[in-house]
Motif scaffolding. Structure first.
Motif, PDB file in Angstrom:
ATOM      1  N   GLU A 197      12.658   4.588  -9.176  1.00 42.13           N
ATOM      2  CA  GLU A 197      11.286   4.884  -8.757  1.00 42.13           C
ATOM      3  C   GLU A 197      10.373   4.544  -9.930  1.00 42.13           C
ATOM      4  N   ILE A 198       9.302   3.813  -9.666  1.00 37.72           N
ATOM      5  CA  ILE A 198       8.397   3.421 -10.741  1.00 37.72           C
ATOM      6  C   ILE A 198       7.042   4.067 -10.508  1.00 37.72           C
ATOM      7  N   ASP A 199       6.593   4.781 -11.512  1.00 39.24           N
ATOM      8  CA  ASP A 199       5.292   5.440 -11.417  1.00 39.24           C
ATOM      9  C   ASP A 199       4.174   4.414 -11.333  1.00 39.24           C
TER      10      ASP A 199
ATOM     11  N   PRO B 120       7.000  -3.871 -18.704  1.00 41.46           N
ATOM     12  CA  PRO B 120       8.344  -3.408 -19.077  1.00 41.46           C
ATOM     13  C   PRO B 120       9.071  -2.644 -17.966  1.00 41.46           C
ATOM     14  N   ALA B 121       8.351  -1.875 -17.171  1.00 43.92           N
ATOM     15  CA  ALA B 121       8.997  -1.066 -16.138  1.00 43.92           C
ATOM     16  C   ALA B 121       9.677  -1.914 -15.068  1.00 43.92           C
ATOM     17  N   LEU B 122       9.315  -3.206 -14.987  1.00 40.73           N
ATOM     18  CA  LEU B 122       9.881  -4.074 -13.954  1.00 40.73           C
ATOM     19  C   LEU B 122      11.008  -4.954 -14.487  1.00 40.73           C
ATOM     20  N   ALA B 123      11.552  -4.604 -15.635  1.00 42.76           N
ATOM     21  CA  ALA B 123      12.690  -5.359 -16.161  1.00 42.76           C
ATOM     22  C   ALA B 123      13.847  -5.285 -15.173  1.00 42.76           C
ATOM     23  N   ILE B 124      14.542  -6.399 -14.992  1.00 38.06           N
ATOM     24  CA  ILE B 124      15.671  -6.448 -14.079  1.00 38.06           C
ATOM     25  C   ILE B 124      16.788  -5.565 -14.642  1.00 38.06           C
ATOM     26  N   PRO B 125      17.374  -4.655 -13.818  1.00 39.08           N
ATOM     27  CA  PRO B 125      18.391  -3.736 -14.326  1.00 39.08           C
ATOM     28  C   PRO B 125      19.594  -4.423 -14.944  1.00 39.08           C
ATOM     29  N   THR B 126      19.985  -5.568 -14.393  1.00 38.02           N
ATOM     30  CA  THR B 126      21.094  -6.326 -14.971  1.00 38.02           C
ATOM     31  C   THR B 126      20.724  -7.790 -14.917  1.00 38.02           C
TER      32      THR B 126
ATOM     33  N   SER C 243       0.829  -1.208   0.000  1.00 39.83           N
ATOM     34  CA  SER C 243       0.000   0.000   0.000  1.00 39.83           C
ATOM     35  C   SER C 243       0.861   1.256   0.000  1.00 39.83           C
ATOM     36  N   VAL C 244       1.969   1.231   0.746  1.00 37.34           N
ATOM     37  CA  VAL C 244       2.828   2.407   0.871  1.00 37.34           C
ATOM     38  C   VAL C 244       3.728   2.571  -0.343  1.00 37.34           C
ATOM     39  N   ASN C 245       4.329   1.468  -0.810  1.00 37.90           N
ATOM     40  CA  ASN C 245       5.286   1.556  -1.911  1.00 37.90           C
ATOM     41  C   ASN C 245       5.160   0.340  -2.833  1.00 37.90           C
ATOM     42  N   PRO C 246       4.100   0.297  -3.641  1.00 43.88           N
ATOM     43  CA  PRO C 246       3.902  -0.865  -4.516  1.00 43.88           C
ATOM     44  C   PRO C 246       5.026  -1.056  -5.531  1.00 43.88           C
ATOM     45  N   GLY C 247       5.672   0.040  -5.932  1.00 49.32           N
ATOM     46  CA  GLY C 247       6.769  -0.062  -6.890  1.00 49.32           C
ATOM     47  C   GLY C 247       7.942  -0.838  -6.316  1.00 49.32           C
ATOM     48  N   LEU C 248       8.301  -0.557  -5.075  1.00 49.58           N
ATOM     49  CA  LEU C 248       9.410  -1.258  -4.428  1.00 49.58           C
ATOM     50  C   LEU C 248       9.069  -2.734  -4.234  1.00 49.58           C
ATOM     51  N   VAL C 249       7.849  -3.001  -3.757  1.00 53.52           N
ATOM     52  CA  VAL C 249       7.439  -4.388  -3.532  1.00 53.52           C
ATOM     53  C   VAL C 249       7.431  -5.160  -4.846  1.00 53.52           C
ATOM     54  N   TRP C 250       6.902  -4.541  -5.901  1.00 50.37           N
ATOM     55  CA  TRP C 250       6.855  -5.231  -7.183  1.00 50.37           C
ATOM     56  C   TRP C 250       8.258  -5.487  -7.739  1.00 50.37           C
ATOM     57  N   GLN C 251       9.193  -4.566  -7.501  1.00 51.09           N
ATOM     58  CA  GLN C 251      10.562  -4.801  -7.971  1.00 51.09           C
ATOM     59  C   GLN C 251      11.176  -6.016  -7.272  1.00 51.09           C
ATOM     60  N   PHE C 252      10.907  -6.158  -5.976  1.00 49.18           N
ATOM     61  CA  PHE C 252      11.398  -7.318  -5.232  1.00 49.18           C
ATOM     62  C   PHE C 252      10.805  -8.610  -5.792  1.00 49.18           C
ATOM     63  N   TYR C 253       9.495  -8.610  -6.031  1.00 52.58           N
ATOM     64  CA  TYR C 253       8.849  -9.820  -6.520  1.00 52.58           C
ATOM     65  C   TYR C 253       9.160 -10.075  -7.986  1.00 52.58           C
ATOM     66  N   SER C 254       9.418  -9.037  -8.753  1.00 56.05           N
ATOM     67  CA  SER C 254       9.837  -9.227 -10.135  1.00 56.05           C
ATOM     68  C   SER C 254      11.209  -9.899 -10.179  1.00 56.05           C
TER      69      SER C 254
ATOM     70  N   HIS D 296       2.830   2.698 -14.371  1.00 57.15           N
ATOM     71  CA  HIS D 296       3.660   1.736 -15.087  1.00 57.15           C
ATOM     72  C   HIS D 296       3.731   0.380 -14.384  1.00 57.15           C
ATOM     73  N   LEU D 297       3.026   0.246 -13.281  1.00 52.30           N
ATOM     74  CA  LEU D 297       2.963  -1.030 -12.581  1.00 52.30           C
ATOM     75  C   LEU D 297       1.836  -1.883 -13.171  1.00 52.30           C
ATOM     76  N   PRO D 298       1.804  -3.182 -12.888  1.00 51.70           N
ATOM     77  CA  PRO D 298       0.752  -4.039 -13.475  1.00 51.70           C
ATOM     78  C   PRO D 298      -0.647  -3.594 -13.051  1.00 51.70           C
ATOM     79  N   GLN D 299      -1.484  -3.344 -14.032  1.00 51.98           N
ATOM     80  CA  GLN D 299      -2.841  -2.853 -13.784  1.00 51.98           C
ATOM     81  C   GLN D 299      -3.852  -3.983 -13.963  1.00 51.98           C
ATOM     82  N   CYS D 300      -4.913  -3.948 -13.174  1.00 48.06           N
ATOM     83  CA  CYS D 300      -5.955  -4.969 -13.300  1.00 48.06           C
ATOM     84  C   CYS D 300      -6.724  -4.773 -14.605  1.00 48.06           C
TER      85      CYS D 300
END
Length: 319
Positions: free
Chosen positions: A192-194, A159-165, A68-79, A197-201
């Motif tokens: 930071e991911i807007d 695409p925004a959740l592509a692994i940086p390396t 709820s607070v930072n879905p971008g960070l959580v999604w990057q971890f799970y990606s 750009h995160l997965p939408q329902c």
């Protein structure tokens, strides 16, 4: 699919013969599996995720509040976790259990793993109960939306959740050494991911999709737990419970061992650590197979499943 080469025995002959005699005559069998099932596939553990995630507390990211607070960070971890799981492959232990499910009608697997390796080994869905969900299931985070998708192996999911390396194959020696020496990916900053750009329902079009895993503070999946309860409470006795790659000391896992025993089951432990056994311990007539599940399971189940066949997994076929 090509058959694997015959393996040298890793199990004492007396233990193997007594176990297989019981297995062959067993009608209702339960497997309770944990992270040790996937050890040979080379996956880092949840708390041992590598690279830049060493600077984060994994448990603090696995909560509804964190999403709820930072879905971008959580999604990057799970990606990252999805990416690493997809680079790993099901090992012979996953295929052995999948084949046992096809050969024994009264067999179910209760898995505490979210890595998707059992489904990718084509373990029959009706006999695989994922207690903690899956990295490859996604569902809508909106309270009023019931959207759920299973076996989504798209990497990255957006695409925004592509692994940086691109990490090296997690099963290679160099990858293990990189994690050991603490040199992988740490210099890479998390972007930071807007929200847009995160997965939408795709159904309600207002909520974000989230990983279909059970986070801390959440209930275990109701339908799955009801199916397990129904199987466990049937009037027929349970002949065997195999506890594979897990200590089964935490509930509900520990409870399943006790319930199976109460219904007549013998217990077979398959674990790397001979001291890592269920809280109720070992009884006379139980079995302890110490070592790698990927080596042990194909051997002890061979009298029912034959030689384990390792082929293309579901994710590879869908790519």
């Amino acid at each position: 699919m090509a058959s694997s080469a015959p393996r040298p025995s890793v199990v004492p002959q007396a233990n193997l013969e007594s176990f297989q005699t019981h297995l062959n005559s067993s009608k209702r069998i339960l497997a309770l599996v944990g992270a040790g099932l996937s050890a040979s596939s080379g996956l880092p553990t949840f708390r041992g995720a590598g690279g830049l995630w060493r600077t984060h507390d994994a448990t603090s990211l696995a909560t509804p509040e964190a999403f709820s607070v930072n879905p971008g960070l959580v999604w990057q971890f799970y990606s990252y976790r999805r990416h690493m799981a997809l680079k790993a492959k099901p090992n012979p232990a996953h295929y052995a259990l999948a084949e046992l499910a096809r050969k024994k009608d009264g067999f179910i697997t209760l898995s505490q793993n979210v890595d998707g390796l059992s489904p990718r080994a084509k373990h029959p869905e009706d006999s695989l109960k994922l207690i903690h969900g899956s990295l490859f299931d996604v569902k809508c985070s909106d309270f009023f939306c019931n959207y759920h998708e299973s076996n989504n192996y798209t990497d990255p999911i957006v695409p925004a959740l592509a692994i940086p390396t691109d990490d090296v194959d997690p099963t290679t020696t160099s990858a293990l050494q990189a994690r050991e020496l603490d040199i992988a990916d740490e210099s890479i900053a998390l972007p930071e991911i807007d929200h847009a750009h995160l997965p939408q329902c795709p159904e309600c079009r207002r909520g974000l999709l989230r990983p279909g895993v059970v986070w801390f503070g959440e209930m275990l999946p109701k339908k799955v737990m009801e199916e397990i309860t129904q199987w466990m409470s049937a009037t027929d006795p349970i002949d065997l419970i195999m506890v594979i790659g897990t200590s089964a000391k935490v509930y509900p896992a520990a409870g399943y061992v006790d319930l199976a025993r109460a219904k007549g089951a013998k217990v077979a432990i398959v674990n790397m650590d001979k001291n890592d056994v269920p809280a109720s311990g070992l009884y006379n007539g139980d079995w302890l197979f110490e070592g790698d599940a990927a080596q042990i399971l194909p051997e002890i189940l061979k009298s029912v499943i034959g030689e384990v066949q390792v082929g293309e997994d579901a994710a590879a076929e869908g790519s």
